[in-house]
Design a protein around this motif. Sequence first.
Motif, PDB file in Angstrom:
ATOM      1  N   VAL A   3       1.057  -1.389  -0.064  1.00  0.00           N
ATOM      2  CA  VAL A   3      -0.175  -0.123   0.504  1.00  0.00           C
ATOM      3  C   VAL A   3       1.249   1.331   0.179  1.00  0.00           C
ATOM      4  O   VAL A   3       1.462   1.196   1.011  1.00  0.00           O
ATOM      5  N   PRO A   4       0.600   2.434  -0.677  1.00  0.00           N
ATOM      6  CA  PRO A   4       1.314   3.455  -0.958  1.00  0.00           C
ATOM      7  C   PRO A   4       1.262   4.289   0.307  1.00  0.00           C
ATOM      8  O   PRO A   4       0.174   4.286   0.954  1.00  0.00           O
ATOM      9  N   GLN A   5       2.707   5.131   0.912  1.00  0.00           N
ATOM     10  CA  GLN A   5       1.893   5.797   1.747  1.00  0.00           C
ATOM     11  C   GLN A   5       1.523   7.631   1.650  1.00  0.00           C
ATOM     12  O   GLN A   5       2.853   7.603   0.387  1.00  0.00           O
ATOM     13  N   LEU A   6       0.769   7.499   2.247  1.00  0.00           N
ATOM     14  CA  LEU A   6       0.353   9.409   1.291  1.00  0.00           C
ATOM     15  C   LEU A   6       0.979  10.067   2.394  1.00  0.00           C
ATOM     16  O   LEU A   6       1.395   9.206   3.727  1.00  0.00           O
ATOM     17  N   THR A   7       1.097  11.177   2.262  1.00  0.00           N
ATOM     18  CA  THR A   7       1.243  12.294   3.000  1.00  0.00           C
ATOM     19  C   THR A   7       0.307  12.555   3.788  1.00  0.00           C
ATOM     20  O   THR A   7      -0.780  11.885   3.304  1.00  0.00           O
ATOM     21  N   VAL A   8       0.126  13.102   4.485  1.00  0.00           N
ATOM     22  CA  VAL A   8      -1.144  13.289   5.733  1.00  0.00           C
ATOM     23  C   VAL A   8      -2.124  13.950   4.518  1.00  0.00           C
ATOM     24  O   VAL A   8      -3.146  14.295   4.687  1.00  0.00           O
ATOM     25  N   ASP A   9      -1.455  15.539   3.917  1.00  0.00           N
ATOM     26  CA  ASP A   9      -2.201  16.262   3.251  1.00  0.00           C
ATOM     27  C   ASP A   9      -2.900  15.148   1.548  1.00  0.00           C
ATOM     28  O   ASP A   9      -4.120  15.128   1.797  1.00  0.00           O
ATOM     29  N   GLU A  10      -1.908  14.872   1.542  1.00  0.00           N
ATOM     30  CA  GLU A  10      -2.639  13.897   0.583  1.00  0.00           C
ATOM     31  C   GLU A  10      -3.598  12.612   0.477  1.00  0.00           C
ATOM     32  O   GLU A  10      -4.963  12.242   0.322  1.00  0.00           O
ATOM     33  N   ARG A  11      -3.623  11.905   1.590  1.00  0.00           N
ATOM     34  CA  ARG A  11      -5.270  11.287   2.356  1.00  0.00           C
ATOM     35  C   ARG A  11      -5.891  12.070   2.909  1.00  0.00           C
ATOM     36  O   ARG A  11      -6.723  11.525   2.601  1.00  0.00           O
ATOM     37  N   SER A  12      -5.859  13.505   3.379  1.00  0.00           N
ATOM     38  CA  SER A  12      -6.833  14.320   3.885  1.00  0.00           C
ATOM     39  C   SER A  12      -7.319  14.740   2.203  1.00  0.00           C
ATOM     40  O   SER A  12      -8.945  14.438   2.250  1.00  0.00           O
ATOM     41  N   ASN A  13      -7.258  15.028   1.565  1.00  0.00           N
ATOM     42  CA  ASN A  13      -7.354  14.905  -0.160  1.00  0.00           C
ATOM     43  C   ASN A  13      -7.836  14.239  -0.923  1.00  0.00           C
ATOM     44  O   ASN A  13      -8.892  13.626  -1.753  1.00  0.00           O
ATOM     45  N   ALA A  14      -7.039  12.877  -0.386  1.00  0.00           N
ATOM     46  CA  ALA A  14      -8.133  11.476  -0.882  1.00  0.00           C
ATOM     47  C   ALA A  14     -10.020  11.343   0.134  1.00  0.00           C
ATOM     48  O   ALA A  14     -11.039  10.949  -1.116  1.00  0.00           O
ATOM     49  N   LEU A  15      -9.489  11.547   1.125  1.00  0.00           N
ATOM     50  CA  LEU A  15     -10.277  11.184   1.799  1.00  0.00           C
ATOM     51  C   LEU A  15     -11.965  11.798   1.394  1.00  0.00           C
ATOM     52  O   LEU A  15     -12.850  12.071   1.539  1.00  0.00           O
ATOM     53  N   GLN A  19     -15.563  10.968  -0.008  1.00  0.00           N
ATOM     54  CA  GLN A  19     -16.796  12.069   0.322  1.00  0.00           C
ATOM     55  C   GLN A  19     -17.560  12.622  -0.437  1.00  0.00           C
ATOM     56  O   GLN A  19     -19.399  12.770  -0.746  1.00  0.00           O
ATOM     57  N   GLU A  20     -17.166  13.557  -1.708  1.00  0.00           N
ATOM     58  CA  GLU A  20     -17.997  14.483  -2.534  1.00  0.00           C
ATOM     59  C   GLU A  20     -18.149  12.798  -3.537  1.00  0.00           C
ATOM     60  O   GLU A  20     -20.195  13.557  -4.419  1.00  0.00           O
ATOM     61  N   MET A  21     -17.767  11.767  -3.800  1.00  0.00           N
ATOM     62  CA  MET A  21     -18.190  10.417  -4.765  1.00  0.00           C
ATOM     63  C   MET A  21     -19.135  10.452  -4.307  1.00  0.00           C
ATOM     64  O   MET A  21     -20.748   9.883  -5.209  1.00  0.00           O
ATOM     65  N   ARG A  22     -19.564  10.147  -2.988  1.00  0.00           N
ATOM     66  CA  ARG A  22     -20.439   9.296  -1.735  1.00  0.00           C
ATOM     67  C   ARG A  22     -21.501  10.076  -2.274  1.00  0.00           C
ATOM     68  O   ARG A  22     -23.363   9.677  -2.350  1.00  0.00           O
ATOM     69  N   SER A  23     -20.939  11.535  -2.116  1.00  0.00           N
ATOM     70  CA  SER A  23     -22.217  12.836  -2.212  1.00  0.00           C
ATOM     71  C   SER A  23     -23.273  12.394  -3.924  1.00  0.00           C
ATOM     72  O   SER A  23     -23.876  12.561  -3.673  1.00  0.00           O
ATOM     73  N   LYS A  24     -22.219  13.133  -4.806  1.00  0.00           N
ATOM     74  CA  LYS A  24     -22.843  12.762  -5.434  1.00  0.00           C
ATOM     75  C   LYS A  24     -23.947  11.927  -6.310  1.00  0.00           C
ATOM     76  O   LYS A  24     -24.402  11.505  -6.495  1.00  0.00           O
TER      77      LYS A  24
END
Length: 102
Positions: A3-15, A19-24
């Motif tokens: 599993v790729p190691q994500l930075t905190v910013d990358e992880r929060s952007n992915a989350l 969330q946006e995709m689920r809402s749409k």
Amino acid sequence: MAVPQLTVDERSNALLKAQEMRSKRMELRKKLKSGEIKLTELLNDLDNEVVARMRVKYLLESLPQVGKITAKKIMEDIGIDESRRIQGLGHRQKSFLLEKLA
């Protein structure tokens, strides 16, 4: 595969993106349930990432008067796996779906 190691910013952007995709997807399902959008429109809108990545099972369950049991039966009759996404449907599977639900 690791599993790729994500930075905190990358992880929060992915989350946020998830969330946006689920809402749409939720909005799309509501419109389908209310009849604002037709099934044929969705099956032909594969350029839309929200539509393309939606599972067929959830799409069918969003249709008026189609529940979990009916959706499962339709998918078994046509030969669509439960984990199949809309972008993975073949032409024959799409036409069989439209035939059954039209």
